[in-house]
Design a protein around this motif. Structure first.
Motif, short mmCIF file in Angstrom:
data_model
loop_
_atom_site.label_atom_id
_atom_site.label_comp_id
_atom_site.label_asym_id
_atom_site.label_seq_id
_atom_site.Cartn_x
_atom_site.Cartn_y
_atom_site.Cartn_z
N GLN A 1 26.33 7.28 -8.95
CA GLN A 1 26.11 7.83 -10.29
C GLN A 1 26.80 6.93 -11.32
O GLN A 1 27.98 6.60 -11.16
N GLY A 2 26.05 6.53 -12.35
CA GLY A 2 26.61 5.66 -13.37
C GLY A 2 26.87 6.38 -14.67
O GLY A 2 26.08 7.23 -15.10
N ARG A 3 27.98 6.06 -15.29
CA ARG A 3 28.32 6.66 -16.59
C ARG A 3 27.34 6.25 -17.67
O ARG A 3 27.15 6.93 -18.67
N SER A 4 26.67 5.12 -17.48
CA SER A 4 25.72 4.59 -18.47
C SER A 4 24.40 5.36 -18.47
O SER A 4 23.55 5.13 -19.33
N GLY A 5 24.21 6.26 -17.50
CA GLY A 5 22.93 6.95 -17.36
C GLY A 5 22.01 6.29 -16.36
O GLY A 5 20.94 6.80 -16.05
N VAL A 6 22.45 5.14 -15.83
CA VAL A 6 21.70 4.43 -14.79
C VAL A 6 22.33 4.74 -13.44
O VAL A 6 23.56 4.76 -13.33
N ASP A 7 21.52 5.00 -12.43
CA ASP A 7 22.02 5.24 -11.08
C ASP A 7 21.64 4.08 -10.18
O ASP A 7 20.75 3.28 -10.49
N ARG A 8 22.30 4.00 -9.05
CA ARG A 8 22.00 2.96 -8.06
C ARG A 8 21.86 3.62 -6.70
O ARG A 8 22.81 4.16 -6.14
N ASP A 9 20.62 3.64 -6.17
CA ASP A 9 20.37 4.22 -4.86
C ASP A 9 20.52 3.15 -3.77
O ASP A 9 20.18 1.99 -3.98
N GLY A 10 21.03 3.57 -2.63
CA GLY A 10 21.18 2.66 -1.50
C GLY A 10 21.00 3.40 -0.20
O GLY A 10 20.81 4.62 -0.18
N ARG A 11 21.08 2.65 0.92
CA ARG A 11 20.85 3.26 2.22
C ARG A 11 21.49 2.42 3.31
O ARG A 11 21.68 1.21 3.17
N PHE A 12 21.80 3.11 4.40
CA PHE A 12 22.26 2.45 5.61
C PHE A 12 21.39 2.92 6.78
O PHE A 12 21.09 4.10 6.90
N HIS A 13 21.01 2.00 7.62
CA HIS A 13 20.28 2.32 8.84
C HIS A 13 21.26 2.96 9.83
O HIS A 13 22.42 2.55 9.93
N VAL A 14 20.79 3.95 10.57
CA VAL A 14 21.66 4.62 11.55
C VAL A 14 22.20 3.62 12.56
O VAL A 14 23.34 3.73 13.02
#
Length: 201
Positions: A171-184
């Protein structure tokens, strides 16, 4: 350049151009990612055990690169762990790179799919680069911590549900978010290497 030299250089030039032109489609990259095995990820894990360093480090930086082109945004995520030589304490982290055009993310927290609780993040580095009349790319390096017990629980939950990908959102304070992922399988390879490496100390 003579005709003979041009003819001798032509095959090398054609091969070079062909190498630049051949690239994976998004679908091919996604399939390649989803079908990676635990040994695939383990092969790229790095252990840094320099006796002059105060810690022993394990990281998955080389296990998978989540961007395709070196000239584009280099958003990526990997796992890392430190064991402190003086205390024996171990720290586990997710390391996230946000590389976006035109604004800073200003990260404040991370939320997860599944059982992990929301937690604060630390921005440990930031820089503006590739600036032009259209603006700059803004890179921010972000870390969050989790425990070995939490890692075991995430893997167990994913296996029970037949899930391959563990998703998170910065969650970004600027209103922009960054989604990510990890493989099991990256989570498993990381866990196994951490245990093997740190238990041996």
């Amino acid at each position: 350049m003579t005709f003979r030299k041009i003819m001798l250089a032509a095959p090398a030039l054609i091969l070079a151009l062909a190498g630049c032109a051949v690239t994976e489609t998004l679908e091919e990259r996604e399939t390649a990612f989803l079908t990676r095995t635990t040994p695939d990820f383990a092969a790229g894990i790095k252990v840094i055990d320099d006796p002059l360093n105060p810690t022993i480090e394990v990281n998955t930086i080389g296990a998978y690169q989540d961007y395709q082109f070196s000239w584009g945004p280099k958003e990526d995520q990997f796992l890392r762990a430190y064991k402190f030589r003086d205390t024996g304490n171990v720290t586990l982290q997710g390391y996230v790179v946000s590389d976006i055009h035109g604004t800073w993310l200003h990260p404040i927290s991370v939320t997860f799919q599944g059982t992990l609780s929301t937690r604060q993040v630390d921005r440990i580095n930031y820089e503006a680069h590739h600036c032009s009349a259209q603006g700059c790319m803004h890179r921010e390096d972000i870390v969050f911590e989790f425990t070995a017990e939490e890692l075991d629980q995430v893997i167990a939950d994913m296996e029970a549900k037949g899930e391959t990908v563990f998703v998170f959102r910065i969650q970004g304070r600027s209103g922009v978010d960054r989604d990510g992922r990890f493989h099991v399988n990256e989570l498993k390879a990381f866990r196994d290497t951490v245990k093997t490496t740190f238990d041996a100390e």
